[in-house]
Design a protein around this motif. Structure first.
Motif, short mmCIF file in Angstrom:
data_model
loop_
_atom_site.label_atom_id
_atom_site.label_comp_id
_atom_site.label_asym_id
_atom_site.label_seq_id
_atom_site.Cartn_x
_atom_site.Cartn_y
_atom_site.Cartn_z
N MET A 177 0.82 -1.19 0.00
CA MET A 177 0.00 0.00 0.00
C MET A 177 0.87 1.26 0.00
O MET A 177 0.55 2.22 -0.69
CB MET A 177 -0.91 0.02 1.22
N LYS A 178 1.93 1.21 0.80
CA LYS A 178 2.80 2.38 0.87
C LYS A 178 3.49 2.63 -0.47
O LYS A 178 3.70 3.78 -0.84
CB LYS A 178 3.82 2.21 1.98
N GLN A 179 3.80 1.56 -1.19
CA GLN A 179 4.42 1.74 -2.50
C GLN A 179 3.48 2.48 -3.46
O GLN A 179 3.92 3.30 -4.26
CB GLN A 179 4.85 0.40 -3.10
N VAL A 180 2.20 2.20 -3.39
CA VAL A 180 1.22 2.90 -4.22
C VAL A 180 1.19 4.39 -3.85
O VAL A 180 1.17 5.25 -4.73
CB VAL A 180 -0.19 2.28 -4.08
N ILE A 181 1.22 4.69 -2.57
CA ILE A 181 1.22 6.09 -2.12
C ILE A 181 2.45 6.80 -2.69
O ILE A 181 2.35 7.89 -3.24
CB ILE A 181 1.20 6.18 -0.58
N ILE A 182 3.60 6.16 -2.57
CA ILE A 182 4.84 6.75 -3.07
C ILE A 182 4.77 6.95 -4.58
O ILE A 182 5.15 8.01 -5.09
CB ILE A 182 6.04 5.86 -2.68
N SER A 183 4.25 5.96 -5.27
CA SER A 183 4.16 6.03 -6.73
C SER A 183 3.21 7.12 -7.20
O SER A 183 3.54 7.92 -8.07
CB SER A 183 3.72 4.67 -7.27
N VAL A 184 2.01 7.16 -6.64
CA VAL A 184 1.00 8.14 -7.05
C VAL A 184 1.48 9.56 -6.77
O VAL A 184 1.30 10.46 -7.58
CB VAL A 184 -0.35 7.87 -6.34
N ASP B 46 4.58 10.44 -6.40
CA ASP B 46 5.93 10.62 -6.94
C ASP B 46 6.87 11.15 -5.86
O ASP B 46 7.59 12.14 -6.05
CB ASP B 46 5.90 11.55 -8.16
N LEU B 47 6.83 10.48 -4.70
CA LEU B 47 7.65 10.91 -3.57
C LEU B 47 9.08 10.42 -3.71
O LEU B 47 9.31 9.28 -4.12
CB LEU B 47 7.06 10.37 -2.26
N PRO B 48 10.05 11.26 -3.35
CA PRO B 48 11.45 10.88 -3.44
C PRO B 48 11.90 10.10 -2.19
O PRO B 48 12.81 10.52 -1.47
CB PRO B 48 12.17 12.22 -3.55
N MET B 49 11.24 9.00 -1.90
CA MET B 49 11.58 8.18 -0.74
C MET B 49 11.22 6.74 -1.02
O MET B 49 10.50 6.45 -1.98
CB MET B 49 10.86 8.69 0.51
N ASP B 50 11.71 5.84 -0.17
CA ASP B 50 11.33 4.45 -0.33
C ASP B 50 10.34 4.07 0.77
O ASP B 50 10.05 4.87 1.67
CB ASP B 50 12.54 3.52 -0.36
N VAL B 51 9.84 2.86 0.70
CA VAL B 51 8.78 2.41 1.61
C VAL B 51 9.22 2.51 3.07
O VAL B 51 8.43 2.91 3.93
CB VAL B 51 8.35 0.97 1.26
#
Length: 86
Positions: free
Chosen positions: A1-8, A10-15
């Motif tokens: 779920m966190k990966q989707v948040i990061i992807s949508v 476009d955050l410069p961080m990892d899970v």
């Protein structure tokens, strides 16, 4: 779920950097209502769940953990409902 948040977003961080206690409205995330709907839509596509509008309205989404819990609840409920249909 966190990966989707990061992807949508476009955050410069990892899970690992996206902690449950990070505010959805912080400068790091900068969430708004339209982006929240986009995240929910992407989560519903990737994870077999459906989050109804009423649940979204009453959810107190303040941090990453609260969003994860909302989605998890609907995934668990959907899994239970599918099991009962068999």
């Amino acid at each position: 779920m966190k990966q989707v948040i990061i992807s949508v977003l476009d955050l410069p961080m990892d899970v690992a950097e996206l902690g449950d206690d990070l505010s959805l409205y912080s400068n790091s995330i900068g969430l708004d209502s339209l982006t929240l709907l986009h995240i929910i839509t992407k989560l519903e596509e990737r994870i077999p769940c459906k989050i109804d509008d009423q649940a979204m309205m009453f959810a107190q989404l303040v941090d990453v953990g609260s969003l994860v819990r909302l989605v998890s609840t609907h995934v668990d409920a959907g899994t239970a409902a599918r099991g009962a249909e068999k």
